[in-house]
Scaffold this active site. Structure first.
Site, PDB file in Angstrom:
ATOM      1  N   CYS A 192      28.920  50.761  37.185  1.00  0.00           N
ATOM      2  CA  CYS A 192      30.266  51.339  37.031  1.00  0.00           C
ATOM      3  C   CYS A 192      30.447  52.112  35.728  1.00  0.00           C
ATOM      4  CB  CYS A 192      31.314  50.242  37.146  1.00  0.00           C
ATOM      5  SG  CYS A 192      31.198  49.354  38.707  1.00  0.00           S
ATOM      6  N   HIS A 230      37.894  52.316  33.916  1.00  0.00           N
ATOM      7  CA  HIS A 230      37.230  52.017  35.182  1.00  0.00           C
ATOM      8  C   HIS A 230      38.179  51.159  36.022  1.00  0.00           C
ATOM      9  CE1 HIS A 230      34.564  50.704  38.226  1.00  0.00           C
ATOM     10  NE2 HIS A 230      34.423  49.474  37.758  1.00  0.00           N
ATOM     11  N   ASN A 240      37.613  50.030  44.040  1.00  0.00           N
ATOM     12  CA  ASN A 240      36.592  50.239  43.009  1.00  0.00           C
ATOM     13  C   ASN A 240      35.458  51.067  43.607  1.00  0.00           C
ATOM     14  OD1 ASN A 240      34.466  50.066  41.212  1.00  0.00           O
ATOM     15  ND2 ASN A 240      34.648  47.866  40.855  1.00  0.00           N
TER      16      ASN A 240
HETATM   17  N1  COA Z   1      41.413  36.637  50.744  1.00  0.00           N
HETATM   18  C1  COA Z   1      41.957  35.414  50.711  1.00  0.00           C
HETATM   19  N2  COA Z   1      41.479  34.410  49.955  1.00  0.00           N
HETATM   20  C2  COA Z   1      40.404  34.670  49.210  1.00  0.00           C
HETATM   21  C3  COA Z   1      39.778  35.941  49.189  1.00  0.00           C
HETATM   22  C4  COA Z   1      40.326  36.926  50.008  1.00  0.00           C
HETATM   23  N3  COA Z   1      39.810  38.179  50.070  1.00  0.00           N
HETATM   24  N4  COA Z   1      38.729  35.905  48.342  1.00  0.00           N
HETATM   25  C5  COA Z   1      38.693  34.662  47.836  1.00  0.00           C
HETATM   26  N5  COA Z   1      39.708  33.923  48.363  1.00  0.00           N
HETATM   27  C6  COA Z   1      40.038  32.529  48.103  1.00  0.00           C
HETATM   28  C7  COA Z   1      38.876  31.737  47.571  1.00  0.00           C
HETATM   29  O1  COA Z   1      38.079  31.240  48.621  1.00  0.00           O
HETATM   30  C8  COA Z   1      39.560  30.656  46.799  1.00  0.00           C
HETATM   31  O2  COA Z   1      40.018  29.683  47.707  1.00  0.00           O
HETATM   32  P1  COA Z   1      39.951  28.139  47.308  1.00  0.00           P
HETATM   33  O3  COA Z   1      40.875  27.995  46.125  1.00  0.00           O
HETATM   34  O4  COA Z   1      40.424  27.458  48.542  1.00  0.00           O
HETATM   35  O5  COA Z   1      38.531  27.856  46.977  1.00  0.00           O
HETATM   36  C9  COA Z   1      40.798  31.344  46.237  1.00  0.00           C
HETATM   37  O6  COA Z   1      41.013  32.505  47.064  1.00  0.00           O
HETATM   38  C10 COA Z   1      40.633  31.780  44.817  1.00  0.00           C
HETATM   39  O7  COA Z   1      39.408  32.476  44.712  1.00  0.00           O
HETATM   40  P2  COA Z   1      38.900  33.059  43.371  1.00  0.00           P
HETATM   41  O8  COA Z   1      37.541  33.636  43.532  1.00  0.00           O
HETATM   42  O9  COA Z   1      39.122  32.032  42.315  1.00  0.00           O
HETATM   43  O10 COA Z   1      39.967  34.238  43.170  1.00  0.00           O
HETATM   44  P3  COA Z   1      40.204  35.127  41.907  1.00  0.00           P
HETATM   45  O11 COA Z   1      41.604  35.012  41.477  1.00  0.00           O
HETATM   46  O12 COA Z   1      39.131  34.976  40.859  1.00  0.00           O
HETATM   47  O13 COA Z   1      40.051  36.589  42.525  1.00  0.00           O
HETATM   48  C11 COA Z   1      38.535  38.433  42.584  1.00  0.00           C
HETATM   49  C12 COA Z   1      38.816  36.998  43.040  1.00  0.00           C
HETATM   50  C13 COA Z   1      37.192  38.850  43.112  1.00  0.00           C
HETATM   51  C14 COA Z   1      39.619  39.325  43.158  1.00  0.00           C
HETATM   52  C15 COA Z   1      38.590  38.481  41.033  1.00  0.00           C
HETATM   53  O14 COA Z   1      37.819  37.437  40.499  1.00  0.00           O
HETATM   54  C16 COA Z   1      38.084  39.789  40.480  1.00  0.00           C
HETATM   55  O15 COA Z   1      38.619  40.869  40.752  1.00  0.00           O
HETATM   56  N6  COA Z   1      37.049  39.744  39.585  1.00  0.00           N
HETATM   57  C17 COA Z   1      36.483  40.900  38.981  1.00  0.00           C
HETATM   58  C18 COA Z   1      35.486  41.522  39.898  1.00  0.00           C
HETATM   59  C19 COA Z   1      35.041  42.874  39.442  1.00  0.00           C
HETATM   60  O16 COA Z   1      35.752  43.549  38.783  1.00  0.00           O
HETATM   61  N7  COA Z   1      33.847  43.272  39.867  1.00  0.00           N
HETATM   62  C20 COA Z   1      33.325  44.579  39.663  1.00  0.00           C
HETATM   63  C21 COA Z   1      33.005  44.831  38.266  1.00  0.00           C
HETATM   64  S1  COA Z   1      32.492  46.464  37.988  1.00  0.00           S
END
Ligand code: COA
Length: 336
Positions: A119, A263, A293
């Site tokens: 990215c 980004h 993204n």
């Molecule tokens: N829809 C519904 N529920 C979802 C889900 C979705 N698309 N994805 C995950 N969940 C659930 C999980 O299973 C978890 O359930 P649980 O509590 O029963 O185990 C709950 O939601 C929380 O999941 P978690 O992974 O802790 O969510 P989060 O708040 O960390 O959000 C992201 C997940 C991926 C959106 C977030 O971590 C993120 O954006 N991170 C940065 C990623 C990034 O920028 N990557 C590219 C870098 S260049």
């Protein structure tokens, strides 16, 4: 006094695939909802390239480059070098840059290379181009961020697939020889921390683990991400590298910046970073809601949109900052 040439952004362009996939569309095939995705990421929809042709990374780059060249008032043969940032290339060999060279009909034998910095790729390309121009080695360079992430994500993995989309952004940069024209790249910072490689990676498809028929048929070949760790690293890295670039640009402070184009990974990452940098949220250029993204394409597309709709104007000070898999990071301060 050190002699160097100044680099100016001469023109920009973009291309997004035709197909729009909304959160509701995703919710029909995986266990998610528009509300969950919107609240956690700020994303409402994304564009997905056709797999039938015409929207692969170099196809998107051709369309976006023709717009950027037109805006720069240049022809393809004016270009001295193509720097193509992508981690989802058309092929492993030849490079996207050389494919684009022929698609653009460039016959001058210009240099052409790909950059793999995930990215942060577009800013790595911009800053490489800046160095070529500053030293006098080249005069006009086409830089591209183009990605077809839809091929690399597992569309049944709700923790990853909701985040990504396809697209391409381009800029033409060139030597600014007009002493009355203040446009220039003022500072650049590039960084990496390989110890964070396990937060975002792809195990298969390289020399260590080639894609076998079994792997091709399994989900193991897709992107793997630790979203929580990426989130933490993102906010810290974006803030630190932005401050470093601002510092070396010799600005009085963040209040000098007219627009921040970060980004686009997650709206909460952008808000947290803007908050830490103490920048007015109204100065942050955001397009994640409609395009998700798109990795190396997020900054040049958001930049082009803000130039096209008149938000970013000539003479303004712009901060561009990125982080990505690797982990890589980059930041640039420029006067547009
Ligand atoms: N829809 C519904 N529920 C979802 C889900 C979705 N698309 N994805 C995950 N969940 C659930 C999980 O299973 C978890 O359930 P649980 O509590 O029963 O185990 C709950 O939601 C929380 O999941 P978690 O992974 O802790 O969510 P989060 O708040 O960390 O959000 C992201 C997940 C991926 C959106 C977030 O971590 C993120 O954006 N991170 C940065 C990623 C990034 O920028 N990557 C590219 C870098 S260049």
């Amino acid at each position: 006094m050190t002699l160097y040439y100044r680099t100016k952004i001469l023109g920009t362009g973009l291309y997004y695939p035709q197909k729009i996939v909304t959160n509701d569309d995703l919710a029909r095939s995986i266990d998610t909802s528009d509300q969950w995705i919107t609240e956690r990421t700020g994303i409402k929809k994304r564009r997905i390239s056709s797999t039938k042709g015409g929207e692969f990374p170099t196809d998107m780059a051709l369309n976006a480059s023709l717009i950027a060249l037109k805006n720069a008032n240049l022809s393809p043969n004016d270009i001295d070098c193509i720097i193509f940032a992508t981690f989802t290339p058309d092929y492993r060999l030849p490079s996207c840059a050389t494919i684009l060279q022929t698609k653009l009909g460039i016959t001058n034998g210009c240099a052409a290379m790909d950059i793999s910095a995930a990215c942060s790729g577009f800013l790595y390309a911009l800053n490489t181009a800046n160095s070529f121009i500053q030293t006098g080695m080249m005069k006009k360079i086409l830089i591209i961020g183009s990605e077809m992430l839809s091929r690399e994500v597992d569309w049944s993995d709700r923790g990853v697939c909701i985040l990504f989309g396809d697209g391409c952004g381009v800029a033409v940069v060139g030597r600014n020889e007009d002493p009355n024209d203040k446009s220039e790249i003022l500072s650049t910072k590039l960084g990496a921390d390989g110890t964070g490689r396990e937060f975002l990676y792809q195990t298969y498809g390289g020399s260590v683990n080639p894609i076998t028929p079994e792997i091709a048929a399994s989900k193991e070949r897709y992107l793997t991400m630790n979203g929580k760790e990426m989130f933490k690293v993102a906010v810290r890295t974006l803030t630190d590298i932005s401050l470093a670039a601002l510092n070396s640009a010799g600005l009085k402070g963040i209040e000098d910046i007219d627009w921040f184009v970060p980004h686009q990974a997650n709206i909460r990452i952008l808000e947290a970073t803007a908050n830490r940098l103490n920048i007015n949220p109204n100065k942050v250029v955001i397009n994640i809601e409609d395009y998700a993204n798109t990795s190396a394409a997020t900054i040049p597309t958001a930049f082009h949109q803000a130039v096209s709709d008149g938000r970013i104007k000539r003479g303004q000070l712009i901060l561009l900052s990125a982080f990505g898999g690797g982990l890589t990071s980059a930041s640039t301060v420029l006067r547009y």
